[in-house]
Design an enzyme around this catalytic site. Structure first.
Site, PDB file in Angstrom:
ATOM      1  N   CYS A  40     -37.474  27.280   8.353  1.00 55.84           N
ATOM      2  CA  CYS A  40     -36.847  28.466   8.923  1.00 55.84           C
ATOM      3  C   CYS A  40     -37.559  28.993  10.146  1.00 55.84           C
ATOM      4  CB  CYS A  40     -36.853  29.604   7.912  1.00 55.84           C
ATOM      5  SG  CYS A  40     -36.065  29.234   6.373  1.00 55.84           S
ATOM      6  N   GLY A  68     -34.085  25.817  12.354  1.00 59.39           N
ATOM      7  CA  GLY A  68     -33.123  25.897  11.265  1.00 59.39           C
ATOM      8  C   GLY A  68     -31.718  25.926  11.809  1.00 59.39           C
ATOM      9  N   ASN A 141     -40.099  32.476   6.174  1.00 54.61           N
ATOM     10  CA  ASN A 141     -40.333  31.087   6.581  1.00 54.61           C
ATOM     11  C   ASN A 141     -41.491  30.571   5.733  1.00 54.61           C
ATOM     12  OD1 ASN A 141     -41.893  29.502   9.468  1.00 54.61           O
ATOM     13  ND2 ASN A 141     -40.617  28.594   7.897  1.00 54.61           N
ATOM     14  N   GLY A 142     -41.248  29.532   4.954  1.00 53.84           N
ATOM     15  CA  GLY A 142     -42.309  28.976   4.122  1.00 53.84           C
ATOM     16  C   GLY A 142     -41.756  28.470   2.809  1.00 53.84           C
ATOM     17  N   CYS A 277     -50.535  24.845   9.817  1.00 50.96           N
ATOM     18  CA  CYS A 277     -49.821  23.563   9.672  1.00 50.96           C
ATOM     19  C   CYS A 277     -50.016  22.710  10.925  1.00 50.96           C
ATOM     20  CB  CYS A 277     -48.334  23.829   9.448  1.00 50.96           C
ATOM     21  SG  CYS A 277     -47.306  22.362   9.574  1.00 50.96           S
ATOM     22  N   TYR A 283     -45.098  18.452  16.254  1.00 48.20           N
ATOM     23  CA  TYR A 283     -43.663  18.211  16.345  1.00 48.20           C
ATOM     24  C   TYR A 283     -42.784  19.464  16.287  1.00 48.20           C
ATOM     25  CZ  TYR A 283     -38.999  16.582  15.016  1.00 48.20           C
ATOM     26  OH  TYR A 283     -37.661  16.373  14.960  1.00 48.20           O
TER      27      TYR A 283
HETATM   28  S1  SF4 Z   1     -49.512  19.985   7.514  1.00 48.72           S
HETATM   29 FE1  SF4 Z   1     -48.018  18.757   6.425  1.00 48.72          FE
HETATM   30  S2  SF4 Z   1     -48.244  19.462   4.275  1.00 48.72           S
HETATM   31 FE2  SF4 Z   1     -49.216  21.020   5.525  1.00 48.72          FE
HETATM   32  S3  SF4 Z   1     -47.626  22.559   5.899  1.00 48.72           S
HETATM   33 FE3  SF4 Z   1     -47.614  21.130   7.636  1.00 48.72          FE
HETATM   34  S4  SF4 Z   1     -46.050  19.575   7.176  1.00 48.72           S
HETATM   35 FE4  SF4 Z   1     -46.604  20.662   5.243  1.00 48.72          FE
END
Ligand code: SF4
Length: 507
Positions: A40, A68, A141-142, A277, A283
């Site tokens: 999201c 999204g 978001n999560g 993340c 990406y």
């Molecule tokens: S690093 Fe990989 S496991 Fe961690 S939140 Fe991002 S996509 Fe998910």
């Protein structure tokens, strides 16, 4: 960039026939996932001059559309709450009339994919819940990994649910605390103690616009402003489009209350580590966003440079799989001195047209989406760049296109280390066994995708490019070591993933 491109999606086995036409229309929900996608994007806007904020939220959501594409929604407040939400893209669902009906100087908005909860209107956000002391609207978001456990406890206590989303669980937990304590910050803090997982929240109450980020800061959330507006967004690009500037990120564990005159910050939790993340940098986020103070474009360009420094291959040129791999290929080219050329041209207008029924027609659809330029490719040794390899299907298809166009050698370089494990923290990925790097080494993957050579970025290279310690990043999908306790809730998590897999297999 970051948008789930049609080339990243495999056509569904069954499509929907439009009566009276030969066309097969796109059914986005039935695509099998090849590229991971973010769950999201969230946004919040407060106008100090008391202008209606719905147009600003509309443009914020439009800039977050890559996060999204299944549903979208806006809630505003002008003494009463006004909500419009529905399935589809922001520009498909909202029109001028709908936006004009959303009166109010403060509001929140959401674009959604589903990871927990099915793709249907009941799960579209914002969730708006009336309670004995007012109304609470929330966007999330999560992914809350213990949401099933929390939901069952609430159900036992008599709570009814209208959706299957974990966001509704958060909403009811906050309201239960709030009607007892009458203190929204205390209530949110108490709920944060119970939540396991990732969450960036924007909340609208009768008194406040509130931003909340989980104690590890797994998903992004930023704060921006201009002369009139105070804004919250998953990505700073929302501020740019509205002529605002980024003030800062919401800190991990922070609750920020915005009432127009001031932004009151409460650091409810302060941990010794963060867990941003890593995939946002590689990406998901747009390259023109700044995340946790780090420009995404710079990270991606640096990844290309690092890969070049670790490499020893010679080639006629370096080329990206457009658009997401462009900065990687540019960085590699700058560092290695190997020229940068485009060899694949993406048609941006194909994705929302037709899915064709037969294999031959599917090949045509792929070529329409990504056309190799034979004049550039014939007889050449090419280093082709992708941001990541998930199932390997796209890489295999593109390498085969390049060879058919006459490439002599195709060497693949990847801007992310091998993805070996499912994300359980808010990113929709194929199942573990569909991940090409799960249980395979690089040589085995190279053979499957048909490249002359294959190299991934190393984990050390990734942390160097981002400029953070490994311990301040989530790398769960690379290492299977997650920053929150996943295993304990695995059994409870399983049903939603099994559901998804079953529905994939049934297509
Ligand atoms: S690093 Fe990989 S496991 Fe961690 S939140 Fe991002 S996509 Fe998910």
């Amino acid at each position: 960039m970051g948008i789930v491109h049609p080339a990243d999606l495999e056509e569904p086995k069954s499509c929907v026939n439009m009566p009276g036409t030969k066309e097969i229309i796109e059914d986005r929900s039935s695509y099998r996932l090849i590229k991971p996608r973010d769950k999201c994007g969230v946004a919040g806007v407060y106008s100090r001059s008391e202008q209606d904020v719905s147009p600003y939220l509309f443009y914020s959501l439009l800039s977050l559309q890559h996060r999204g594409q299944e549903s979208c929604g806006i809630t505003t407040y002008d003494g009463s709450f006004h909500t419009e939400k529905g399935m589809g893209l922001v520009t498909e669902f909202f029109d001028l009339k709908t936006l004009e009906s959303l009166k109010g100087y403060v509001g929140i908005g959401h674009v959604r994919y589903s990871t927990t909860g099915e793709s249907r209107i009941e799960n579209a956000q914002p969730f708006v819940v009336r309670h004995s002391m007012g109304t609470l609207a929330i966007c999330h978001n999560g992914n809350i990994v213990n949401s099933m456990e929390l939901r069952r406890k609430l159900e036992k206590a008599g709570q009814a649910f209208i959706s299957t989303s974990d966001t509704e669980v958060i909403a009811h937990l906050i309201i239960r605390e709030y009607v007892k304590s009458e203190d929204i910050v205390y209530s949110i803090t108490e709920v944060m103690k119970k939540l396991v997982g990732s969450y960036s929240l924007v909340i609208l109450t009768d008194d406040n616009l509130i931003a909340v980020r989980d104690p590890l800061g797994i998903r992004p959330l930023s704060l921006g402003k201009n002369d009139d507006l105070i804004m919250i967004s998953s990505e700073s690009v929302s501020f740019d489009v509205l002529g605002a500037r980024i003030l800062r990120d919401i800190k991990p564990g922070e609750i920020a209350l915005i009432d127009g005159e001031e932004i009151k910050s409460i650091r409810a939790f302060k941990r010794s580590r963060k867990a941003y993340c890593m995939f946002e940098y590689v990406y998901f986020s747009r390259p023109d966003s700044i995340l946790n103070g780090i420009p995404i474009y710079d990270v991606r360009e640096k990844i290309g440079r690092i890969l070049a420094e670790e490499d020893d291959i010679d080639a006629d040129f370096v080329s990206p799989i457009p658009d997401s791999a462009i900065p990687f290929a540019l960085g590699y080219s700058n560092a290695s001195g190997i020229p940068y050329r485009e060899s694949l041209i993406r048609n941006r207008y194909v994705g929302r047209t037709f899915i064709l029924p037969h294999q031959q027609a599917r090949e045509l659809a792929v070529r329409l989406k990504l056309n190799p330029m034979a004049s550039e490719i014939e007889g050449k040794n090419i280093i082709i760049f992708d941001d990541s390899i998930v199932r390997g299907t796209t890489s295999k298809r593109i390498i085969s296109l390049l060879r058919e166009a006459g490439a002599k050698e195709v060497h693949m370089r990847v801007g992310c280390p091998p993805i070996k494990s499912l994300c359980k923290l808010g990113i929709d990925m194929p199942t573990d066994r569909e991940l090409i790097a799960s249980g395979r080494d690089v040589e085995a993957i190279r053979k499957i995708i048909g490249a002359d050579s294959l190299k991934y970025l190393s984990i050390e290279g990734l942390t160097e490019a981002i400029g953070l310690r490994e311990n301040d990043l989530c790398m769960g999908c690379l290492t299977a070591k997650y920053p929150v306790e996943i295993q304990k809730f695995e059994q409870v998590l399983l049903p939603s993933f099994v559901d998804r897999e079953l529905s994939n297999n049934n297509r």
